[in-house]
Design a protein around this motif. Structure first.
Motif, PDB file in Angstrom:
ATOM      1  N   HIS A  89      30.373 -19.365  14.051  1.00  0.00           N
ATOM      2  CA  HIS A  89      30.591 -18.585  12.830  1.00  0.00           C
ATOM      3  C   HIS A  89      31.310 -17.271  13.105  1.00  0.00           C
ATOM      4  O   HIS A  89      31.690 -16.560  12.168  1.00  0.00           O
ATOM      5  CB  HIS A  89      29.241 -18.284  12.169  1.00  0.00           C
ATOM      6  N   SER A  90      31.509 -16.935  14.403  1.00  0.00           N
ATOM      7  CA  SER A  90      32.154 -15.665  14.748  1.00  0.00           C
ATOM      8  C   SER A  90      33.667 -15.699  14.553  1.00  0.00           C
ATOM      9  O   SER A  90      34.321 -14.656  14.631  1.00  0.00           O
ATOM     10  CB  SER A  90      31.836 -15.293  16.201  1.00  0.00           C
TER      11      SER A  90
ATOM     12  N   ARG B 283      36.973 -15.312  12.856  1.00  0.00           N
ATOM     13  CA  ARG B 283      37.401 -14.585  11.664  1.00  0.00           C
ATOM     14  C   ARG B 283      38.538 -15.340  10.986  1.00  0.00           C
ATOM     15  O   ARG B 283      39.527 -15.704  11.620  1.00  0.00           O
ATOM     16  CB  ARG B 283      37.870 -13.179  12.030  1.00  0.00           C
TER      17      ARG B 283
ATOM     18  N   ARG C 186      36.427 -20.175   5.860  1.00  0.00           N
ATOM     19  CA  ARG C 186      35.237 -19.417   6.253  1.00  0.00           C
ATOM     20  C   ARG C 186      33.978 -20.266   6.112  1.00  0.00           C
ATOM     21  O   ARG C 186      33.094 -20.237   6.979  1.00  0.00           O
ATOM     22  CB  ARG C 186      35.132 -18.163   5.383  1.00  0.00           C
ATOM     23  N   SER C 187      33.900 -21.019   5.033  1.00  0.00           N
ATOM     24  CA  SER C 187      32.735 -21.863   4.795  1.00  0.00           C
ATOM     25  C   SER C 187      32.604 -22.935   5.875  1.00  0.00           C
ATOM     26  O   SER C 187      31.490 -23.255   6.318  1.00  0.00           O
ATOM     27  CB  SER C 187      32.852 -22.505   3.409  1.00  0.00           C
ATOM     28  N   TRP C 188      33.738 -23.484   6.327  1.00  0.00           N
ATOM     29  CA  TRP C 188      33.712 -24.514   7.366  1.00  0.00           C
ATOM     30  C   TRP C 188      33.131 -23.961   8.662  1.00  0.00           C
ATOM     31  O   TRP C 188      32.278 -24.584   9.292  1.00  0.00           O
ATOM     32  CB  TRP C 188      35.127 -25.040   7.593  1.00  0.00           C
ATOM     33  N   TYR C 189      33.565 -22.781   9.067  1.00  0.00           N
ATOM     34  CA  TYR C 189      33.047 -22.178  10.304  1.00  0.00           C
ATOM     35  C   TYR C 189      31.578 -21.789  10.175  1.00  0.00           C
ATOM     36  O   TYR C 189      30.830 -21.845  11.160  1.00  0.00           O
ATOM     37  CB  TYR C 189      33.873 -20.953  10.685  1.00  0.00           C
ATOM     38  N   ARG C 190      31.153 -21.392   8.972  1.00  0.00           N
ATOM     39  CA  ARG C 190      29.755 -20.986   8.776  1.00  0.00           C
ATOM     40  C   ARG C 190      28.817 -22.178   8.739  1.00  0.00           C
ATOM     41  O   ARG C 190      27.624 -22.039   9.044  1.00  0.00           O
ATOM     42  CB  ARG C 190      29.599 -20.205   7.461  1.00  0.00           C
ATOM     43  N   GLY C 191      29.324 -23.332   8.328  1.00  0.00           N
ATOM     44  CA  GLY C 191      28.429 -24.443   8.045  1.00  0.00           C
ATOM     45  C   GLY C 191      28.751 -25.735   8.774  1.00  0.00           C
ATOM     46  O   GLY C 191      28.525 -25.858   9.986  1.00  0.00           O
TER      47      GLY C 191
ATOM     48  N   ARG D 196      30.348 -26.393  12.401  1.00  0.00           N
ATOM     49  CA  ARG D 196      29.715 -25.958  13.646  1.00  0.00           C
ATOM     50  C   ARG D 196      29.491 -27.111  14.617  1.00  0.00           C
ATOM     51  O   ARG D 196      29.701 -26.964  15.827  1.00  0.00           O
ATOM     52  CB  ARG D 196      28.386 -25.262  13.340  1.00  0.00           C
TER      53      ARG D 196
END
Length: 215
Positions: A35-36, A38, A176-181, A184
């Motif tokens: 999630h880091s 950017r 952003r949503s892909w990296y947060r959720g 991973r």
């Protein structure tokens, strides 16, 4: 003589560890903290500085009904940002993203966010396949033309519910949503080897220092 030989081994080990860390430490960080990464908007469509190497694929996308949205950057820790160029086909509810690989070759992938949360991703280059029914479908069709890739992507969207705002802002938020959720698991699969090499390098360093203290 034995002291010099031991010193040579220690120095060689440390050099190897430094090389391994320089190549893999950022991948270890990506494995631990996906999630880091950017994801930031870079330029709107009327200011998008598309490289010549991507122009042919961009024209093909526009011929299929895609419209340019703008560009965005994705930056992992300790790495330079990768710039991507985004298009959308609102009628088909598909984003298309172009970027240059490390060797300069064009890379294209299609992305559709799903309701309530999920993605369908189809890449025109080798990418790990992952299928969580109704939630996440990721796969590839290597060296496929944009038209063929779009047909394959639309077939893979059967039985799911697309959602999202197919604008530049919507594309950045989808990244952003892909990296947060849901991204991973895929990121960790891709960077597991980097984590293992990093652990090995740190073990070499620890062994060298402990050996020196013991002597």
């Amino acid at each position: 003589m034995n002291v010099l030989a031991n010193l040579g081994i220690v120095v060689a080990g440390l050099v190897l560890a430094i090389v391994l860390l320089s190549l893999n430490f950022w991948r270890a960080l990506l494995f631990l903290f996906p999630h880091s990464v950017r994801v930031e908007p870079e330029a709107p469509s009327d200011q998008m500085d598309l490289p010549l190497e991507l122009a042919t694929v961009a024209v093909q996308l526009q011929g299929l009904g895609f419209v340019a949205l703008g560009s965005h950057e994705e930056k992992p820790l300790l790495q330079r940002a990768t710039r991507s160029y985004d298009f959308a086909h609102p009628g088909e509810r598909v984003f298309a993203t172009l970027y240059q690989a490390a060797d300069g070759e064009p890379r294209l992938y299609l992305l559709t966010p799903l309701a309530p949360e999920g993605f369908v991703i189809t890449a025109g280059y080798r990418r790990p396949a992952l299928d969580l029914p109704g939630v996440y479908r990721s796969g590839s069709l290597s060296d496929a033309s944009p038209e063929r890739l779009l047909r394959a992507h639309l077939r893979r969207m059967e039985g799911v519910t697309p959602t999202g705002d197919f604008t530049w802002e919507g594309r950045v938020e989808a990244g952003r949503s892909w990296y947060r959720g849901l991204g991973r698991k895929e990121i960790r699969r891709q960077n597991l080897q980097g984590l293992l090499w990093t652990v090995m390098a740190l073990a070499i360093v620890a062994s060298a220092f402990l050996g020196q203290r013991a002597s």
